[in-house]
Design a protein around this motif. Structure first.
Motif, PDB file in Angstrom:
ATOM      1  N   LEU A 253       0.594  -1.221   0.005  1.00  0.00           N
ATOM      2  CA  LEU A 253      -0.051   0.010  -0.053  1.00  0.00           C
ATOM      3  C   LEU A 253       0.914   1.317  -0.089  1.00  0.00           C
ATOM      4  N   ARG A 254       2.258   1.258  -0.072  1.00  0.00           N
ATOM      5  CA  ARG A 254       3.131   2.201   0.143  1.00  0.00           C
ATOM      6  C   ARG A 254       2.746   3.200   1.478  1.00  0.00           C
ATOM      7  N   ALA A 255       2.458   2.347   2.296  1.00  0.00           N
ATOM      8  CA  ALA A 255       2.198   3.069   3.686  1.00  0.00           C
ATOM      9  C   ALA A 255       3.083   2.657   4.798  1.00  0.00           C
TER      10      ALA A 255
END
Length: 479
Positions: A253-255
């Motif tokens: 999620l590129r979180a």
């Protein structure tokens, strides 16, 4: 409704109409809650005891290492170059892996990496005002020996990777026990306003017996539910398997926590010399570079406790990160050219993705750092409350045991099975899909749950077969 007092002093109560009409899902949840409580509670008991011990780690640090961790007040701090040189003179082995300048009465920590220590480091503590070495300790992520010992005890019982299974089992099942207990207690008490009070306040109308114990067990569990869910979620984020899945999800999620670039444009190839642009590494660093990097960090607005990490390879920038885990946290980071003393990259906590922020704050709160002593007291209260709930749960199991001479048993019988068979057909596919998904994310929940269902179904089938095999005696003829 009448209540029957048993010979041992406990009481039994007839089923209410609502209980007789227990839906299939509630019957299954009740049986699952019972078996999870019996089988998983020992893991939770150990986690609560070790977690309770960990809550006093800061106080133990001050008691055992106060003379090493604290510096005498007064005076201006000496240059970091002088402090690092003093640490190097006291400890010639290893390479400087990090320097944590002393602030607010704390000593400066100069951390040395040594291959023979494995994942541990050797830390030299220097008075920032006099550059005098106050002591040396073997540390792990800046933890003192006693904090490291308590952390290992809580995390893996000092058994390495094998021991990490215990804490993951506890965290994986804690949430289902908390949520399931609240749901079951809500159904038992009803939703009428006159009864909602007893969700939070124990109903002590029964003087003794299982009803009184259950009142304490359930009401205390309701009070603890939110805190237990928090401990379960945050504990799982750095567990062995579920934590790995969580990290992969954040990456997808590129979180996750943003990386900071340490590349220096135009840097010479590795081995270009420490005095060339970008050529200052941990092993060859001029101690004066620490002062240049610290000045760049303070000029960039970084304050409070900081960690300066030299580059491992020539051509890379050094990193400086705030390490304040107390609210409001300081987690900003910068990359600095150690020769020019200029900031080359920056990552501020305010710009992190929301999930990365929540994960970082959650871990700090789980460790009792986020709100200082208040955080420690809350965690200690959660641990003590969980211990009480576990003891009351086992006590109920014992109080429900049959006491008649012809039916004596050491403990009470489990709730009746059959909940799965009573579920409507349309609920099985989504329920199965949800269970598989949760079981994949939390292997130490999914695996035992599958085993429980399979064993319970097999035992139920065998019991039904035995009942059918028993011949029915004819009734005696009437006179």
């Amino acid at each position: 409704m009448s209540i029957t007092e048993l010979p041992d002093g406990s009481t039994s109560e007839p089923l209410t109409p609502a209980a007789r009409r227990n839906p299939a899902w509630a019957a299954f949840l009740l049986r699952l809650h019972f078996y999870a409580g019996v089988l998983v509670a020992p893991f939770l008991l150990v986690a609560a005891l070790t977690g309770l011990a960990y809550t006093v780690a800061p106080q133990l640090d001050r008691a055992l290492y106060g003379d090493v961790l604290t510096a005498a007040p007064g005076g201006s701090p000496k240059p970091l170059a002088e402090q690092v040189a003093a640490a190097r003179a006291a400890h010639p082995e290893g390479t400087v892996a990090a320097v944590l300048p002393g602030t607010d009465g704390a000593t400066t920590r100069v951390v040395f990496a040594q291959p023979d220590l494995g994942d541990r480091q050797h830390t030299v503590y220097v008075d920032p005002h006099t550059a005098r070495v106050e002591g040396q300790l073997t540390t792990w992520f800046d933890y003192t020996p006693v904090t490291t010992w308590l952390d290992d005890l809580h995390r893996n019982l000092h058994l390495g990777d094998l021991g990490r299974h215990y804490s993951e089992i506890a965290a994986s099942w804690l949430w289902i026990l908390a949520v399931g207990g609240v749901v079951l207690w809500w159904r038992r008490r009803g939703v009428a306003c006159a009864r909602v009070r007893h969700l939070l306040v124990p109903d002590l109308s029964a003087r003794r017996g299982v009803r009184r114990t259950r009142a304490w067990h359930a009401a205390t569990g309701v009070w603890l539910a939110v805190g237990l869910l928090f401990l379960s979620a945050t504990g799982l984020t750095w567990s062995r398997y579920a934590g790995g899945h969580f990290g992969s999800a954040l990456d997808a999620l590129r979180a996750g926590t943003p990386e900071i670039s340490t590349s220096l444009t135009g840097a010479p190839p590795s081995g270009g010399g420490e005095h060339q642009h970008g050529g200052v590494t941990a092993g060859s660093a001029d101690p004066a570079a620490f002062d240049r990097v610290l000045a760049a960090a303070t000029g960039a607005g970084l304050t409070g406790p900081m960690r300066i990490v030299p580059a491992e390879a020539s051509g890379d920038a050094w990193t400086v990160a705030q390490t304040d885990s107390t609210w409001p946290v300081g987690r900003d980071r910068i990359a600095v050219d150690p020769v020019a003393g200029t900031v080359t990259a920056r990552s501020d906590f305010a710009d992190w993705p929301l999930l990365a922020k929540l994960s970082s704050l959650g871990v700090a709160a789980h460790m009792g750092l986020l709100f200082g002593p208040v955080n420690q007291v809350l965690l200690a209260a959660l641990a003590l409350g969980l211990l009480c709930v576990i003891v009351w749960g086992y006590r109920m199991w014992w109080q429900r045991r049959p006491t008649r001479a012809d039916r004596r048993a050491a403990v009470g019988a489990p709730p009746a099975r059959g909940g799965l068979r009573g579920l409507p057909w349309w609920a099985l596919p989504p329920g199965l899909a949800l269970t598989v998904a949760v079981g994949w994310a939390l292997p130490w929940f999914g695996g035992p749950l599958l085993a429980f269902v399979v064993v319970d179904v097999v035992l139920g089938a065998l019991a039904r077969r035995r009942r059918r095999a028993v011949p029915v005696s004819p009734a005696p003829a009437g006179g």
